[in-house]
Enzyme design. Structure first.
Site, PDB file in Angstrom:
ATOM      1  N   SER A 153     -37.376 -56.100 -25.520  1.00 28.60           N
ATOM      2  CA  SER A 153     -36.255 -56.347 -26.425  1.00 28.60           C
ATOM      3  C   SER A 153     -35.100 -55.373 -26.317  1.00 28.60           C
ATOM      4  O   SER A 153     -34.092 -55.539 -26.991  1.00 28.60           O
ATOM      5  CB  SER A 153     -36.748 -56.374 -27.876  1.00 28.60           C
ATOM      6  OG  SER A 153     -37.526 -57.521 -28.104  1.00 28.60           O
ATOM      7  N   LYS A 173     -29.640 -50.968 -35.198  1.00 28.90           N
ATOM      8  CA  LYS A 173     -30.375 -52.232 -35.294  1.00 28.90           C
ATOM      9  C   LYS A 173     -30.990 -52.366 -36.681  1.00 28.90           C
ATOM     10  O   LYS A 173     -31.491 -51.394 -37.250  1.00 28.90           O
ATOM     11  CB  LYS A 173     -31.456 -52.272 -34.211  1.00 28.90           C
ATOM     12  CG  LYS A 173     -32.200 -53.597 -34.113  1.00 28.90           C
ATOM     13  CD  LYS A 173     -33.207 -53.579 -32.966  1.00 28.90           C
ATOM     14  CE  LYS A 173     -33.987 -54.877 -32.881  1.00 28.90           C
ATOM     15  NZ  LYS A 173     -34.962 -54.885 -31.759  1.00 28.90           N
ATOM     16  N   SER A 190     -35.018 -58.958 -28.691  1.00 27.22           N
ATOM     17  CA  SER A 190     -34.572 -59.125 -30.067  1.00 27.22           C
ATOM     18  C   SER A 190     -33.340 -58.286 -30.409  1.00 27.22           C
ATOM     19  O   SER A 190     -32.696 -58.504 -31.431  1.00 27.22           O
ATOM     20  CB  SER A 190     -35.705 -58.733 -31.024  1.00 27.22           C
ATOM     21  OG  SER A 190     -36.024 -57.346 -30.896  1.00 27.22           O
TER      22      SER A 190
END
Length: 493
Positions: free
Chosen positions: A180, A78, A156
């Site tokens: 998330s 990420k 997210s």
């Protein structure tokens, strides 16, 4: 081995150790899939040269008999994790061009274990979002598709979820500040675990809300999550919130035996707006655990209704403090100034240009609730509510509950551009079942359990006691085995 990118982490590990597959071949399979999957927008920075170098080194380690579980396993990272020499922007223009001179503790541990970095994954800007639509790179897209609609992969960690679900990596890292990891996992039919706050170091993770942020793995199975969590977890003296607690063998804890365990169903989670399909799945999940020998009991978490408003005071307050450092002076974006402009004008222009609308909104909310006239009315009150929410969970566990079963999301994945366009609160409601764990610092894992009537994944969430991820993963393993979820998105990209 054809389509090696479709393997689970456990299967890939075993194939590598047996010599049935090389790390280079496995990495090439993933790189080929990544190039073919550009339409998903999952990867924002590809690192094929780094990946192949790491894969060759992993093959040498395996040949020498030095093969940790993640040796040779290709991962997506990420974009919120700092990776040395590789762009790390948290999907924000304010960090354009930033290449750290250091490695986050999580990625350092993964690479020390022999993992391979395929590239950086898309996300909501500074991890602020539930749909991956606030990214400066553009939207990530859910590989599941219905009626030609492009759906959100959640947020997210939307890029991580999309990449794992579409087999563009073997597993991925995510972060969870209010859901998330768990919400995008539920939307894409994969497994995601948010561990206890402090189980994994936050050092080198670009901060959103420091008392809530926690990293975790996003994987194709519960066993994979257990393996990867073991590699990511551990005390880090560079992070003052990192717990000096031994890391158990999470994979060995997957016995599949939960006989006599007590599973709580919180009555306050049966909210208005919860889809009938999710309610039915929740009941079905309880029946699965009961059939495995667990006792199902109703419990009360009375302060649940205050969790979302408390979260959306605390998280923006911490964000307004954390994001004050991005001023255009030291690194990242700096606005071009007109003649006569001073440092104040430079700050204002840089932040206005560098931050997206959602990040600006949360900074402004956070600054407001921390201001002199409103600190007690909002921020201090939210902190008190947080303590009450934590106490609710403590009371449930003290009464003998071993784990809690709840929905992960109120609905299946929704269409990109369909939610929160006029009212941001509509988007915030997606976090209604997940923010409580971040406020209380508890571990939670999302497991795919079924499909909606339109053929989209639906997940359930199991909540565990602090530092009991091993037991929590075993409950998740039982639920996974009972559900038998093997569906994959039909390839359209």
């Amino acid at each position: 081995m054809t389509h090696a990118n479709q393997l689970t982490l456990a299967a890939a590990r075993d194939a590598l150790r047996k010599g049935e597959l090389s790390a280079v071949d496995l990495t090439m399979s993933c790189l080929t899939a990544i190039d073919a999957g550009d339409a998903l927008g999952a990867y924002v920075h590809k690192t094929p040269d780094i990946a192949l170098d790491q894969a060759r080194a992993a093959d040498a380690r395996i040949k020498a008999g030095d093969a940790p579980d993640l040796c040779g396993i290709p991962l997506g990272i990420k974009d919120v994790f700092c990776t040395k020499g590789v762009p790390s922007q948290a999907a924000s223009n304010i960090l354009a061009g930033f290449k750290p001179e250091y490695e986050s503790t999580v990625t350092s541990k993964l690479f020390t274990a022999g993992a391979v970095m395929l590239g950086k994954l898309n996300m909501d800007e500074f991890a602020m979002g539930s749909s991956n639509e606030s990214s400066c790179y553009g939207k990530a897209v859910n590989p599941w598709k219905v009626d030609e609609r492009h759906l959100t992969p959640g947020g997210s960690s939307g890029g991580s979820a999309a990449a794992v679900a579409a087999d563009l990596c073997i597993a991925a890292t995510g972060t969870d500040t209010g859901g998330s990891i768990r919400q995008p996992a539920a939307f894409t039919g994969i497994v995601g675990i948010k561990p206890t706050y402090g189980r994994i170091s936050r050092w080198g993770i670009i901060a959103y809300a420091s008392s809530l942020d926690q990293a975790g793995p996003m994987t194709k199975s519960v066993r994979d999550a257990a393996i990867m969590l073991g590699a990511m977890a551990g005390h880090d003296p560079k992070d003052s919130t990192s717990a000096d607690i031994a890391v158990p063998d999470f994979e060995a804890a997957l016995t599949g035996d939960i006989r006599g365990k007590k599973i709580g169903l919180p009555r306050e989670y049966r909210l208005d707006g919860l889809s009938a399909e999710v309610t039915a799945l929740w009941d079905k999940g309880a029946d699965m655990l009961r059939a495995a020998g667990a006792e199902i009991v109703d419990i009360s978490l009375p302060h649940t209704k205050y969790a979302l408003p408390a979260y959306y005071v605390i998280a923006p307050a911490e964000a307004s403090s954390n994001l004050a450092r991005y001023d255009g002076v030291r690194y990242g974006h700096r606005a071009k100034l007109s003649a006569g402009d001073g440092i104040t004008e430079m700050y204002e222009a840089t932040r206005a240009e560098g931050f997206g609308k959602e990040v600006q909104r949360r900074i402004m909310i956070g600054t407001y609730v921390l201001s002199a006239g409103f600190y007690d009315a909002y921020y201090n009150r939210a902190r008190k509510v947080r303590a009450l929410i934590k106490r609710d969970f403590e009371n449930a566990f003290a009464a003998g509950v071993d784990a809690i079963l709840a929905p992960a999301t109120p609905t299946p994945a929704f269409g990109l551009g369909e939610m929160g366009t006029t009212d941001p609160v509509e988007m915030y409601l997606n976090d209604v079942f997940t923010v409580t764990l971040n406020l209380a610092g508890l571990p939670g894992v999302a497991v795919p359990v079924g499909l909606s009537g339109s053929g989209l994944p639906l997940g359930l969430q199991l909540i565990g006691q602090p530092w009991q991820e091993a037991a929590l993963l075993n409950h998740a393993y039982v639920l996974e085995q009972a559900a038998g979820f093997v569906s994959k998105p039909e390839k359209w990209w």
